[in-house]
Scaffold this motif. Structure first.
Motif, mmCIF file in Angstrom:
data_model
loop_
_atom_site.group_PDB
_atom_site.id
_atom_site.type_symbol
_atom_site.label_atom_id
_atom_site.label_comp_id
_atom_site.label_asym_id
_atom_site.label_seq_id
_atom_site.Cartn_x
_atom_site.Cartn_y
_atom_site.Cartn_z
ATOM 1 N N ASN A 631 85.028 -21.934 17.919
ATOM 2 C CA ASN A 631 84.864 -23.009 19.344
ATOM 3 C C ASN A 631 86.361 -23.182 19.859
ATOM 4 N N LEU A 632 86.957 -23.392 18.971
ATOM 5 C CA LEU A 632 88.594 -23.454 19.081
ATOM 6 C C LEU A 632 89.152 -22.206 19.650
ATOM 7 N N LYS A 633 88.977 -21.199 19.157
ATOM 8 C CA LYS A 633 89.438 -19.938 19.803
ATOM 9 C C LYS A 633 88.930 -19.763 21.336
ATOM 10 N N LYS A 634 87.509 -20.091 21.397
ATOM 11 C CA LYS A 634 86.959 -19.967 22.812
ATOM 12 C C LYS A 634 87.785 -20.890 23.826
ATOM 13 N N ALA A 635 87.883 -22.385 23.439
ATOM 14 C CA ALA A 635 88.598 -23.360 24.211
ATOM 15 C C ALA A 635 90.086 -22.824 24.543
ATOM 16 N N ILE A 636 90.725 -22.089 23.651
ATOM 17 C CA ILE A 636 92.119 -21.790 23.858
ATOM 18 C C ILE A 636 92.102 -20.653 24.834
ATOM 19 N N ARG A 637 91.197 -19.674 24.562
ATOM 20 C CA ARG A 637 91.228 -18.768 25.527
ATOM 21 C C ARG A 637 90.857 -19.165 26.910
ATOM 22 N N TYR A 638 89.992 -19.978 26.944
ATOM 23 C CA TYR A 638 89.827 -20.628 28.302
ATOM 24 C C TYR A 638 90.701 -21.250 29.013
ATOM 25 N N ILE A 639 91.497 -21.998 28.128
ATOM 26 C CA ILE A 639 92.846 -22.598 28.711
ATOM 27 C C ILE A 639 93.628 -21.468 29.119
ATOM 28 N N GLN A 710 95.467 -10.983 20.181
ATOM 29 C CA GLN A 710 94.391 -11.919 20.321
ATOM 30 C C GLN A 710 94.063 -12.473 21.682
ATOM 31 N N LEU A 711 95.153 -12.494 22.482
ATOM 32 C CA LEU A 711 95.263 -13.622 23.914
ATOM 33 C C LEU A 711 95.124 -12.256 24.717
ATOM 34 N N SER A 712 95.250 -11.122 24.495
ATOM 35 C CA SER A 712 95.432 -10.328 25.608
ATOM 36 C C SER A 712 94.211 -10.166 26.730
ATOM 37 N N LEU A 713 92.867 -10.154 26.076
ATOM 38 C CA LEU A 713 91.610 -10.329 26.858
ATOM 39 C C LEU A 713 91.839 -11.674 27.754
ATOM 40 N N SER A 714 92.350 -12.636 27.340
ATOM 41 C CA SER A 714 92.135 -13.896 28.060
ATOM 42 C C SER A 714 93.398 -13.717 29.246
ATOM 43 N N ALA A 820 85.111 -15.478 43.474
ATOM 44 C CA ALA A 820 85.072 -15.961 41.837
ATOM 45 C C ALA A 820 84.218 -15.281 40.764
ATOM 46 N N LEU A 821 82.717 -14.821 41.248
ATOM 47 C CA LEU A 821 81.927 -14.194 40.540
ATOM 48 C C LEU A 821 82.528 -12.896 40.289
ATOM 49 N N ILE A 822 83.072 -11.930 41.035
ATOM 50 C CA ILE A 822 83.970 -10.740 40.811
ATOM 51 C C ILE A 822 85.041 -10.905 39.661
ATOM 52 N N SER A 823 85.783 -11.888 39.899
ATOM 53 C CA SER A 823 87.041 -12.334 39.139
ATOM 54 C C SER A 823 86.637 -12.702 37.947
ATOM 55 N N THR A 824 85.331 -13.123 37.460
ATOM 56 C CA THR A 824 85.076 -13.624 36.072
ATOM 57 C C THR A 824 83.893 -12.924 35.597
ATOM 58 N N CYS A 825 82.960 -12.310 36.360
ATOM 59 C CA CYS A 825 81.811 -11.951 35.609
ATOM 60 C C CYS A 825 82.031 -10.385 35.203
ATOM 61 N N TRP A 826 83.103 -9.859 35.486
ATOM 62 C CA TRP A 826 83.342 -8.334 35.251
ATOM 63 C C TRP A 826 83.331 -8.499 33.684
ATOM 64 N N MET A 827 83.753 -9.523 32.938
ATOM 65 C CA MET A 827 83.668 -9.835 31.401
ATOM 66 C C MET A 827 82.208 -9.294 30.965
ATOM 67 N N GLU A 828 80.996 -9.743 31.692
ATOM 68 C CA GLU A 828 79.916 -9.292 31.306
ATOM 69 C C GLU A 828 79.659 -7.719 31.158
ATOM 70 N N LEU A 829 80.109 -6.920 31.755
ATOM 71 C CA LEU A 829 80.101 -5.580 31.778
ATOM 72 C C LEU A 829 80.944 -5.138 30.322
ATOM 73 N N TYR A 830 82.300 -5.586 30.261
ATOM 74 C CA TYR A 830 83.119 -5.575 29.137
ATOM 75 C C TYR A 830 82.020 -5.864 27.701
ATOM 76 N N LYS A 831 81.358 -6.921 27.689
ATOM 77 C CA LYS A 831 80.555 -7.172 26.740
ATOM 78 C C LYS A 831 79.453 -6.284 26.314
ATOM 79 N N PHE A 832 78.814 -5.746 27.765
ATOM 80 C CA PHE A 832 77.606 -5.005 27.580
ATOM 81 C C PHE A 832 78.204 -3.660 26.747
ATOM 82 N N PHE A 833 79.471 -2.808 27.270
ATOM 83 C CA PHE A 833 79.908 -1.750 26.614
ATOM 84 C C PHE A 833 80.392 -2.119 25.154
ATOM 85 N N LEU A 834 80.865 -3.042 24.959
ATOM 86 C CA LEU A 834 81.288 -3.414 23.741
ATOM 87 C C LEU A 834 79.810 -3.360 22.527
ATOM 88 N N LYS A 835 79.093 -3.972 23.120
ATOM 89 C CA LYS A 835 77.946 -4.144 22.261
ATOM 90 C C LYS A 835 77.321 -2.619 22.045
#
Length: 841
Positions: A631-639, A710-714, A820-835
């Protein structure tokens, strides 16, 4: 150990202090507390807050607005200053109070005589003139003078740095000092100094100083924030110089510099870290009965790779029952569960060599069996006149008793090898006895030898018990079954990639029998303490990799095993409950004491205390450690992801010579901080543990989520949000829109991106829809707060003017939402292909 009757007889006292005397003494001499007072804590917190870079930047911006006569902006910044400072003070003070409360819970107890009763109280409640009862394994709670002692020795290494035992006696009116450890015997002291006036208080050797040592993650965060402060300072100077070169407006340049510096500083990270640790510690205490004395260790739990556990009381129930006797006189084995013909002479000598008021489960079992088979109870007619405490390698203990008729009893019990080495048995008989020892141990029983010495051949008692010549009487075997949940506990540890090792003072056969019962992969191999000491460090490092059972262990051997594991790169958690576990506990990365059966030394040394002695709760503690790390990793990546667009929106238009450069002022940045701070430190902290957390391998000590890798994706997330916001702004600027409209579209797009980013970053493996299955009641609150702020900023004229915004119609809102959706939710495609890639493997 002294009984209540013994205390009165040897002290010839009244009843100790009464309640009024205690209150009077505390009022006159102070409390036995080494901590700062609440008032001083508040001042320390305030000092820390007002020296924070963010506080200074806000103050500087406020002064500039005030000097320009823009009182509305100055007033708003002043309010923001108090809000940000108030949040920091609240978080910091709550964390300090959390640690203070944990210290109070974990403080060592002191046994004192008050109102005619020997009671156990927290050591902080000891007052001057209290009569303190000291015994082996206890910590001296305050400075005092001995008024009675019996074979009394203390370890004063906390004061002198030298770890040898010091003999103390009431005959010489010797003093004892706060924080020192009783290593043998018993005594009564009268307290003459408490709190910061003690020797411990004067030289500052309090436990508070130890708590300031940083964990690796604390150091990483500190270095990261420090580096960002330097970057912010350099950017501050560059922006001021660049802006002044273009505009020749120093005040405007200063405001731009302050805005950029404020956007760079990641002040939320240390706040989030301390909040996560403190709340994690309290959750462990509330839900799992685990006291975390140092909240910083909660995160370290997630990195544990090896757990070393003592057998008795940790793996087993510590419910000793005396189940077998070997009678050397009759050369016969007796199962006490199947017959009532139990040899009294062996049980009686075992009883005499135990404490008169036993606290050890084995000694309680001995006393209980003696009381049930003895026709005449001799305990009331004999008085202990000398005690040889448990000592030697392997250990034994000897007690000497006498009655009114001058009858003397010298009784010994302990490791069979120790007693046999001092006995009159022939070598052949010794070999035969050792075969019986092995046979009984293979049943999973703990085996002790019992003997006696003839007092008539000794004019004076020898200095050491090994100088006695004992008559070996026989063996007694104790059954201490494993706890019902130990097999499940070890299975969970194994699934989590954590190696489990049993370290015990018992015989090899006993340890192996218990190990096999609980599902340890023993391979029927065991290493003894003597073997450990004979191995070189390199040999032991190889041996500990494949060995799970260590038997006949003593303090130096335990310490050597822990050091070998550490040298192999393991993160070692060590459990212990006795005085002899102290060195190994201190050496381990994570030290765990038993709350019910643990000695005061073990509890004072440990970083965690299992209040109910149930090792199963360690699985919850490790899960909590991993959850906090995630969770700290999530928080810091968010920051990081949300700070980058703020920095870009402030700096890039200026560096690329855009016609419009002042999209954000300090007011915009500080309100973004007010949204981001609670999101990262409260919302992400409340995230539940993700599926599979306890099925992965432990974190490596070298792992860091603050590295560039570790922070490259963020960073990519932040850059794409920056491109979305500035791309929209540039398009509008080229269309000839005014700066207020462009600022509004950029600001709203960034706020919406923050909402979507919060949802996306809840998990870097699960989709947004899947992550909603993990309930977090604070997520809707955070989103609602952000939406209300956006509505307020555009619909209320005062706020709209303050931020330099204009109203938006539905089309413009949809454009902001889409970007805002395009700028952030592209990450969902990344998760899908990663899974999908993971499952294809």
């Amino acid at each position: 150990m002294y009984s209540q009757k013994d205390i009165y007889e040897m002290l010839d006292l009244s009843e100790g202090l009464n309640t009024d005397q205690v209150l009077e003494s505390r009022a006159s001499n102070g409390s036995n507390d080494l901590e700062l007072s609440d008032e001083r804590v508040i001042w320390h917190v305030l000092k820390d807050v007002v020296t924070e870079p963010m506080f200074l930047l806000l103050l500087g911006s406020c002064v500039i607005y005030w000097a320009l006569g823009e009182l509305k902006e100055a007033f708003i910044l002043l309010i923001s200053l108090f809000l940000v400072s108030g949040i920091s003070i609240f978080q910091e003070y709550r964390s300090r109070n959390a640690i203070k409360a944990l210290k109070k819970i974990t403080s060592s107890g002191a046994k004192v005589l008050r109102g005619g009763v020997a009671i156990l109280i927290p050591s902080e409640e000891v007052v001057v003139n209290d009569l303190v009862l000291l015994e082996e394994g206890s910590l001296v709670p305050a400075d005092g003078i001995l008024i009675k002692s019996n074979d009394f020795e203390v370890n004063e290494s906390t004061l002198t740095g030298e770890s040898y035992a010091v003999v103390k006696s009431h005959v010489n009116h010797d003093e004892v000092f706060s924080g020192t450890l009783v290593v043998s015997g018993s005594a009564v002291c009268k307290v003459n100094t408490v709190g910061i006036k003690t020797q411990l208080g004067k030289i500052g050797k309090s436990i508070q100083s130890v708590k300031k040592e940083r964990t690796p993650l604390q150091q990483q965060i500190r270095d990261f924030v420090r580096n960002m402060v330097w970057i912010g300072s350099i950017a501050f100077v560059i922006v001021i110089g660049f802006n002044y070169y273009l505009s020749h407006d120093l005040v405007h340049s200063l405001l731009q510099g302050f805005t950029l510096a404020m956007s760079i500083l990641p002040e939320e990270i240390p706040v989030a870290f301390s909040t996560f640790q403190a709340l994690g510690a309290f959750r462990l205490l509330k839900n799992n009965r685990i006291i975390v004395k140092q909240p910083g260790f909660v995160e370290t739990l997630g990195s544990a790779t090896v757990i070393c556990a003592d057998k008795t009381g940790t793996i087993t129930k510590n419910e000793m029952s005396l189940v077998s006797v070997y009678d050397e006189v009759e050369q016969k084995y007796i199962d006490c569960r199947k017959t009532e013909e139990i040899p009294l002479h062996i049980i009686e000598m075992a009883m005499w060599s135990s404490e008169t008021e036993p606290f050890d489960p084995m000694e309680k079992a001995i006393h209980s069996l003696y009381a049930s088979i003895a026709e005449i109870d001799k305990r009331k007619s004999f008085t202990q006149i000398h005690e040889y405490p448990l000592g030697g390698k392997p250990p034994m203990m000897t007690h000497v008793f006498s009655n009114e008729n001058a009858e003397i009893i010298i009784a010994v019990k302990g490791a069979p090898e120790a007693i046999l080495s001092c006995s009159t048995l022939s070598p052949e008989r010794k070999e035969e006895v050792l075969k019986w020892v092995k046979s009984i141990a293979e049943k999973g029983q703990r085996v002790l030898g019992v003997g006696k010495a003839n007092p008539q051949i000794y004019k004076t008692l020898p200095q050491n018990q090994s100088e006695f010549t004992f008559t070996f009487l026989g063996l007694i075997g104790f059954q201490d079954p494993p706890k019902a949940n130990m097999t499940e506990t070890i299975r969970i540890f194994k699934e989590a990639g954590i190696n489990f090792k049993m370290i015990t003072g018992d015989f090899e056969q006993t340890a192996l029998a218990i190990g096999n019962q609980i599902g340890l992969e023993t391979k029927n191999e065991v290493i003894t303490g003597d073997q450990v000491m004979r191995l070189t460090q390199d040999e032991l490092c190889e041996k500990v990799k494949i060995t799970t059972v260590f038997a006949r262990m003593f303090p130096d051997a335990k310490l050597k095993v822990v050091e070998a594991l550490k040298k192999n790169g393991e993160v070692v958690a060590m459990t212990g409950d006795g005085v002899n576990d102290g060195p190994a506990l201190k050496s381990a990365h994570i030290s765990i004491a038993m709350g019910q059966s643990g000695s005061e030394l073990a509890k004072s040394t440990a970083s965690l205390i299992l209040t109910d002695d149930d090792l199963f709760h360690m699985t919850d503690a490790i899960a909590m450690g991993r959850k906090i790390y995630d969770n700290l990793k999530k928080a810091i990546r968010y920051i990081i992801s949300i700070h980058i667009p703020i920095i870009g929106i402030v700096a890039l238009p200026l560096l690329f010579f855009w016609p419009m450069t002042s999209f954000f002022s300090p007011i915009h940045v500080i309100f973004l901080e007010l949204i981001m701070g609670p999101t990262c430190s409260i919302v992400f902290e409340n995230e539940p543990m993700e599926l599979g957390t306890m099925s992965r391998k432990p974190l490596l000590k070298t792992d860091s989520f603050l590295s560039l890798k570790q922070l490259s994706l963020s960073i990519i997330q932040g850059l794409i949000i920056t491109a979305g916001c500035l791309g929209l702004g540039y398009f509008l600027m080229t269309k000839g829109e005014n700066i207020e409209f462009v600022r509004t579209k950029i600001f709203m797009t960034l706020l919406l991106s923050n909402v979507f980013l919060t949802l996306v970053n809840r998990s870097f493996t699960m989709s947004i829809l899947d992550s909603f299955k993990n309930k977090n009641r604070l997520i809707p609150i955070a989103i609602l707060f952000s939406i209300l702020f956006m509505i307020t900023a555009l619909q209320i004229s005062f706020v709209r003017e303050l931020f330099g915004l204009v109203k938006l119609n539905t089309i413009n809102w949809l454009i902001c939402i889409s970007v805002a959706l395009i700028s952030t939710c592209w990450m969902e495609l990344y998760k899908f292909f990663l899974k999908r890639r993971f499952f294809e493997k």
